[in-house]
Design a protein around this motif. Structure first.
Motif, PDB file in Angstrom:
ATOM      1  N   ASN A 263     -21.050  -9.420  -2.517  1.00 19.88           N
ATOM      2  CA  ASN A 263     -21.673  -9.340  -3.840  1.00 19.88           C
ATOM      3  C   ASN A 263     -20.712  -9.705  -4.965  1.00 19.88           C
ATOM      4  OD1 ASN A 263     -24.122  -8.346  -2.687  1.00 19.88           O
ATOM      5  ND2 ASN A 263     -23.222  -6.310  -2.562  1.00 19.88           N
ATOM      6  N   GLN A 264     -19.498 -10.144  -4.618  1.00 19.90           N
ATOM      7  CA  GLN A 264     -18.466 -10.334  -5.631  1.00 19.90           C
ATOM      8  C   GLN A 264     -18.799 -11.412  -6.644  1.00 19.90           C
ATOM      9  OE1 GLN A 264     -14.901 -12.860  -3.816  1.00 19.90           O
ATOM     10  NE2 GLN A 264     -15.727 -11.474  -2.271  1.00 19.90           N
ATOM     11  N   GLN A 265     -19.478 -12.486  -6.235  1.00 18.46           N
ATOM     12  CA  GLN A 265     -19.747 -13.565  -7.186  1.00 18.46           C
ATOM     13  C   GLN A 265     -20.655 -13.100  -8.318  1.00 18.46           C
ATOM     14  OE1 GLN A 265     -21.156 -16.523  -4.365  1.00 18.46           O
ATOM     15  NE2 GLN A 265     -19.219 -17.612  -4.466  1.00 18.46           N
ATOM     16  N   LYS A 266     -21.519 -12.138  -8.035  1.00 15.54           N
ATOM     17  CA  LYS A 266     -22.373 -11.561  -9.071  1.00 15.54           C
ATOM     18  C   LYS A 266     -21.642 -10.448  -9.811  1.00 15.54           C
ATOM     19  CE  LYS A 266     -25.621  -8.797  -7.719  1.00 15.54           C
ATOM     20  NZ  LYS A 266     -26.880  -8.255  -7.128  1.00 15.54           N
ATOM     21  N   GLU A 267     -20.969  -9.585  -9.081  1.00 17.29           N
ATOM     22  CA  GLU A 267     -20.342  -8.414  -9.701  1.00 17.29           C
ATOM     23  C   GLU A 267     -19.105  -8.774 -10.521  1.00 17.29           C
ATOM     24  OE1 GLU A 267     -21.828  -5.056  -6.443  1.00 17.29           O
ATOM     25  OE2 GLU A 267     -19.748  -5.786  -6.381  1.00 17.29           O
ATOM     26  N   PHE A 268     -18.398  -9.858 -10.153  1.00 20.14           N
ATOM     27  CA  PHE A 268     -17.212 -10.257 -10.896  1.00 20.14           C
ATOM     28  C   PHE A 268     -17.513 -11.230 -12.041  1.00 20.14           C
ATOM     29  CE2 PHE A 268     -14.287  -9.572  -6.959  1.00 20.14           C
ATOM     30  CZ  PHE A 268     -14.272  -8.215  -7.222  1.00 20.14           C
ATOM     31  N   ASP A 269     -18.746 -11.671 -12.153  1.00 25.36           N
ATOM     32  CA  ASP A 269     -19.077 -12.652 -13.191  1.00 25.36           C
ATOM     33  C   ASP A 269     -18.754 -12.079 -14.575  1.00 25.36           C
ATOM     34  OD1 ASP A 269     -20.032 -15.126 -14.107  1.00 25.36           O
ATOM     35  OD2 ASP A 269     -22.008 -14.280 -14.510  1.00 25.36           O
ATOM     36  N   PRO A 272     -14.140  -8.359 -17.438  1.00 26.83           N
ATOM     37  CA  PRO A 272     -13.049  -8.414 -18.424  1.00 26.83           C
ATOM     38  C   PRO A 272     -11.740  -7.841 -17.871  1.00 26.83           C
ATOM     39  CG  PRO A 272     -14.421  -6.507 -18.855  1.00 26.83           C
ATOM     40  CD  PRO A 272     -15.033  -7.207 -17.671  1.00 26.83           C
ATOM     41  N   ALA A 273     -11.392  -8.296 -16.687  1.00 26.05           N
ATOM     42  CA  ALA A 273     -10.198  -7.773 -16.014  1.00 26.05           C
ATOM     43  C   ALA A 273      -9.791  -8.731 -14.898  1.00 26.05           C
ATOM     44  CB  ALA A 273     -10.488  -6.388 -15.430  1.00 26.05           C
ATOM     45  N   PRO A 274      -8.517  -8.709 -14.511  1.00 28.22           N
ATOM     46  CA  PRO A 274      -8.082  -9.519 -13.368  1.00 28.22           C
ATOM     47  C   PRO A 274      -8.447  -8.868 -12.047  1.00 28.22           C
ATOM     48  CG  PRO A 274      -6.225  -8.324 -14.268  1.00 28.22           C
ATOM     49  CD  PRO A 274      -7.391  -8.025 -15.167  1.00 28.22           C
ATOM     50  N   VAL A 275      -8.565  -9.703 -11.011  1.00 29.71           N
ATOM     51  CA  VAL A 275      -8.894  -9.248  -9.660  1.00 29.71           C
ATOM     52  C   VAL A 275      -7.828  -9.774  -8.705  1.00 29.71           C
ATOM     53  CG1 VAL A 275     -10.598  -9.260  -7.805  1.00 29.71           C
ATOM     54  CG2 VAL A 275     -11.362  -9.301 -10.197  1.00 29.71           C
ATOM     55  N   LEU A 276      -7.297  -8.897  -7.865  1.00 32.98           N
ATOM     56  CA  LEU A 276      -6.291  -9.296  -6.881  1.00 32.98           C
ATOM     57  C   LEU A 276      -6.871  -9.210  -5.484  1.00 32.98           C
ATOM     58  CD1 LEU A 276      -3.321  -9.967  -6.108  1.00 32.98           C
ATOM     59  CD2 LEU A 276      -2.909  -7.493  -6.019  1.00 32.98           C
ATOM     60  N   PHE A 277      -6.849 -10.331  -4.755  1.00 28.51           N
ATOM     61  CA  PHE A 277      -7.274 -10.352  -3.357  1.00 28.51           C
ATOM     62  C   PHE A 277      -6.038 -10.308  -2.475  1.00 28.51           C
ATOM     63  CE2 PHE A 277     -11.228 -11.852  -5.170  1.00 28.51           C
ATOM     64  CZ  PHE A 277     -12.185 -11.305  -4.328  1.00 28.51           C
ATOM     65  N   THR A 278      -5.970  -9.297  -1.627  1.00 27.48           N
ATOM     66  CA  THR A 278      -4.795  -9.103  -0.775  1.00 27.48           C
ATOM     67  C   THR A 278      -5.009  -9.625   0.646  1.00 27.48           C
ATOM     68  OG1 THR A 278      -5.520  -6.905  -0.027  1.00 27.48           O
ATOM     69  CG2 THR A 278      -4.245  -7.006  -2.069  1.00 27.48           C
ATOM     70  N   THR A 279      -6.256  -9.817   1.044  1.00 31.12           N
ATOM     71  CA  THR A 279      -6.535 -10.258   2.419  1.00 31.12           C
ATOM     72  C   THR A 279      -7.812 -11.079   2.420  1.00 31.12           C
ATOM     73  OG1 THR A 279      -7.805  -8.245   2.912  1.00 31.12           O
ATOM     74  CG2 THR A 279      -5.473  -8.188   3.440  1.00 31.12           C
ATOM     75  N   PRO A 287     -16.902 -20.132 -12.005  1.00 27.42           N
ATOM     76  CA  PRO A 287     -16.255 -20.367 -13.314  1.00 27.42           C
ATOM     77  C   PRO A 287     -16.229 -19.135 -14.213  1.00 27.42           C
ATOM     78  CG  PRO A 287     -17.722 -22.190 -12.758  1.00 27.42           C
ATOM     79  CD  PRO A 287     -17.956 -21.122 -11.728  1.00 27.42           C
ATOM     80  N   GLY A 288     -17.223 -18.236 -14.068  1.00 24.59           N
ATOM     81  CA  GLY A 288     -17.306 -17.084 -14.954  1.00 24.59           C
ATOM     82  C   GLY A 288     -16.157 -16.109 -14.824  1.00 24.59           C
ATOM     83  N   TYR A 289     -15.348 -16.222 -13.771  1.00 23.05           N
ATOM     84  CA  TYR A 289     -14.209 -15.318 -13.608  1.00 23.05           C
ATOM     85  C   TYR A 289     -13.012 -15.998 -12.943  1.00 23.05           C
ATOM     86  CZ  TYR A 289     -16.087 -14.836  -8.821  1.00 23.05           C
ATOM     87  OH  TYR A 289     -16.543 -15.089  -7.552  1.00 23.05           O
ATOM     88  N   GLY A 290     -13.079 -17.328 -12.772  1.00 16.99           N
ATOM     89  CA  GLY A 290     -12.043 -18.047 -12.042  1.00 16.99           C
ATOM     90  C   GLY A 290     -10.668 -17.986 -12.664  1.00 16.99           C
ATOM     91  N   ASP A 291     -10.592 -17.735 -13.981  1.00 18.30           N
ATOM     92  CA  ASP A 291      -9.290 -17.701 -14.650  1.00 18.30           C
ATOM     93  C   ASP A 291      -8.593 -16.362 -14.517  1.00 18.30           C
ATOM     94  OD1 ASP A 291     -11.117 -16.309 -16.215  1.00 18.30           O
ATOM     95  OD2 ASP A 291     -10.107 -16.825 -18.100  1.00 18.30           O
ATOM     96  N   ARG A 292      -9.210 -15.412 -13.801  1.00 14.88           N
ATOM     97  CA  ARG A 292      -8.630 -14.067 -13.722  1.00 14.88           C
ATOM     98  C   ARG A 292      -8.552 -13.529 -12.297  1.00 14.88           C
ATOM     99  NH1 ARG A 292     -12.986 -12.398 -17.995  1.00 14.88           N
ATOM    100  NH2 ARG A 292     -12.229 -14.434 -18.617  1.00 14.88           N
ATOM    101  N   VAL A 293      -8.625 -14.430 -11.328  1.00 18.19           N
ATOM    102  CA  VAL A 293      -8.499 -14.026  -9.927  1.00 18.19           C
ATOM    103  C   VAL A 293      -7.133 -14.459  -9.396  1.00 18.19           C
ATOM    104  CG1 VAL A 293      -9.467 -14.212  -7.609  1.00 18.19           C
ATOM    105  CG2 VAL A 293     -10.991 -14.183  -9.585  1.00 18.19           C
ATOM    106  N   TYR A 294      -6.462 -13.564  -8.710  1.00 19.04           N
ATOM    107  CA  TYR A 294      -5.136 -13.800  -8.158  1.00 19.04           C
ATOM    108  C   TYR A 294      -5.187 -13.516  -6.654  1.00 19.04           C
ATOM    109  CZ  TYR A 294      -3.677 -13.458 -13.061  1.00 19.04           C
ATOM    110  OH  TYR A 294      -3.542 -13.641 -14.424  1.00 19.04           O
TER     111      TYR A 294
END
Length: 525
Positions: A263-269, A272-279, A287-294
């Motif tokens: 559900n992340q593509q909807k929930e992260f759209d 107003p915060a960065p998201v870190l993927f560890t695995t 595009p709605g959140y692409g500048d804040r994903v690490y």
């Protein structure tokens, strides 16, 4: 270029320009090339007893090729080059060797291909658990030695079913060991999980969301956000982190953001915060959140900032700066689970459950608890997964639901009552915490003087990718039978191999909640 991929639950076979997961044919081809390079490296390492030299690159490469881990071609190519370098360093004359051609595997006779694929996907899943344990300083020589042995088996020609079946079972055994050392690493570093209620509300102000499975990365992030005015929220499989005392002591670890990974593509759209993927659990970024994903570790995606590890350290300051810049929500944001609940519980690992084992045993003897369900595994987007929600909703009031992995997000916000003061839904943790569930089952079997298969216990598993395959192989290695598997049967299982699993382990596909519950209840009368 077209691809061949049938390793996850979403597909029968992906053959086009991109997989259903969003991975391009070019990246899928690079993952095959990386696997081929690892198989050839494994052969060289086995011949020259160079497991120490090859172990890390093989473990990382296996992890990288899991579904939803890496979508980044250059980082995969870098690992291919590293595999070649290590191979030449072990044995100079191997520098000119050709990498194993994965098309040979995909074009094998169906039953042989099916068993080899079980081994390959199994070691990919096991390698992920071994990776997390290694990040916490726990490395097992037996595991490191098995990965190249298994890979060499995948690349061997003219093997028989009789020769491959023991390797399939050995893969399950090794994955059990991987989960065991990871469980020990987690508890030694973070303490034993304690049941906790986790809110789903996101408080106003700057925050960071961390997703995936790597608790070591979370600990580093919590250390670096201390006193910075930035809150931290877990997502997906990171939820169980709230139960560990050494992580919970950080006051900025606040709650859980959203639901399961799909559900992340909807929930992260526009989050107003960065998201870190560890695995794994990473989906194509919108595009709605692409500048804040690490990303960090084995996870990677084109165009995203990747936090590298240098001398055992990671610098998460780019996320802290981004969190302060974005500012978070202006007011508290009240989010809910899939069923509308505003909080969830976690932390019912083996120590907690076994500490009340006497109460559980007495409740069984008194007839208050008639049956245990382990409803666990991966969540996903394919239709039919509401089966697990309805199974839990419709389960009789005299049953306990043990759960683990992200499949629990289908029902973990439900309130279905208690038995003897115990909540009927007990979240045991991440997918690797299947080890906790196994230990509880073994302890109950010992208390009742019977085998695990004689307990009033039904395993209802949802699968999506390779870690679920590894856990299934572990259960088969332990001789556990009567597993119900869904929402569909893996495409990489040939009809004959599926018949073998059904005949020897009584694996059953899930049908409907009503039919399955009726069959389970009636079988005990």
């Amino acid at each position: 270029m077209s691809m061949f991929c049938f390793q996850c639950e979403q597909t029968t076979v992906c053959k086009g320009q991109a997989g259903i997961c969003g991975k391009s044919a070019a990246v899928a081809g690079l993952q095959d090339r990386l696997t081929g390079a690892l198989i050839t490296l494994a052969k060289v390492a086995n011949r020259h007893k160079a497991m120490a030299e090859a172990g890390d690159i093989i473990m990382r490469g296996l992890f990288t090729t899991l579904t939803n881990v890496s979508f980044d071609g250059p980082s995969i190519q870098k690992q291919i080059d590293e595999a070649h370098t290590v191979r030449a360093r072990i044995y100079a004359e191997a520098a000119g060797c050709e990498d194993y051609d994965m098309s040979k595997l995909w074009n094998e006779e169906p039953d042989i291909r099916s068993l080899k694929t079980l081994v390959l996907l199994g070691v990919r899943g096991a390698a992920a658990y071994a990776w997390h344990a290694a990040a916490l300083g726990s490395v097992d020589e037996e595991i490191i030695a098995f990965f190249p042995q298994a890979l060499e088996t995948v690349g061997k020609e003219e093997l028989t079913l009789e020769e491959l079946l023991p390797v399939v079972m050995e893969t399950g055994k090794i994955n059990l060991r991987c989960m065991e050392i990871l469980d020990a690493a987690h508890t030694e570093n973070f303490g034993h999980p304690i049941p906790v209620t986790v809110p789903l509300t996101i408080e106003k102000g700057p925050f960071i969301v961390i997703s995936g499975h790597d608790l070591h990365d979370l600990k580093l992030l919590l250390e670096q956000t201390a006193g910075k005015g930035v809150k931290v929220y877990t997502h997906g499989e990171m939820l169980p982190a709230h139960a560990y005392p050494e992580l919970k002591k950080y006051p900025q670890l606040k709650g859980n953001f959203g639901t399961a990974w799909q559900n992340q593509q909807k929930e992260f759209d526009n989050i107003p915060a960065p998201v870190l993927f560890t695995t794994n659990c990473l989906m194509p970024v919108k595009p709605g959140y692409g500048d804040r994903v690490y990303t960090t570790g084995a996870a990677a995606y084109p165009g995203l900032i990747h936090i590298e590890e240098t001398n055992g350290k990671k610098d998460f300051s780019p996320l802290i700066i981004k969190a302060l810049e974005l500012g978070g929500y202006r007011e508290d944001r009240h989010m809910t689970g899939i069923n509308g609940g505003d909080r969830v519980m976690t932390g019912f690992a083996k120590n907690t459950v076994l500490s009340v084992a006497d109460k559980v045993i007495e409740a069984v003897k008194a007839g208050a608890i008639k049956h245990f369900f382990l409803v666990g595994g991966c969540d996903g987007a394919k239709p039919g997964r509401n089966y697990y929600t309805e199974l839990v909703k419709q389960s009789p009031g005299d049953t306990l639901i043990l759960t683990l992995a992200c499949g629990k997000f289908r029902f973990n916000d439900l309130d279905i009552g208690t038995i003897g003061g115990l909540p009927r839904i007990m979240d045991m943790g991440q997918c690797n915490d299947a080890y906790s569930a196994i230990q509880v089952a073994l302890a109950l079997a010992n208390a009742f003087g019977c085998g695990v298969n004689d307990l009033p216990l039904t395993l209802v598993l949802s699968w999506y990718e390779q870690k679920a395959v590894a856990i299934l192989l572990t259960l088969l290695y332990l001789g556990i039978k009567n597993i119900r598997l869904g929402p569909s049967i893996p495409a990489f299982l040939s009809p004959a191999i599926l018949d073998y699993l059904v005949g020897n382990f009584n694996i059953k596909p899930v049908t409907t909640p009503e039919k399955d519950l009726e069959e389970i209840v009636c079988s005990e009368k």
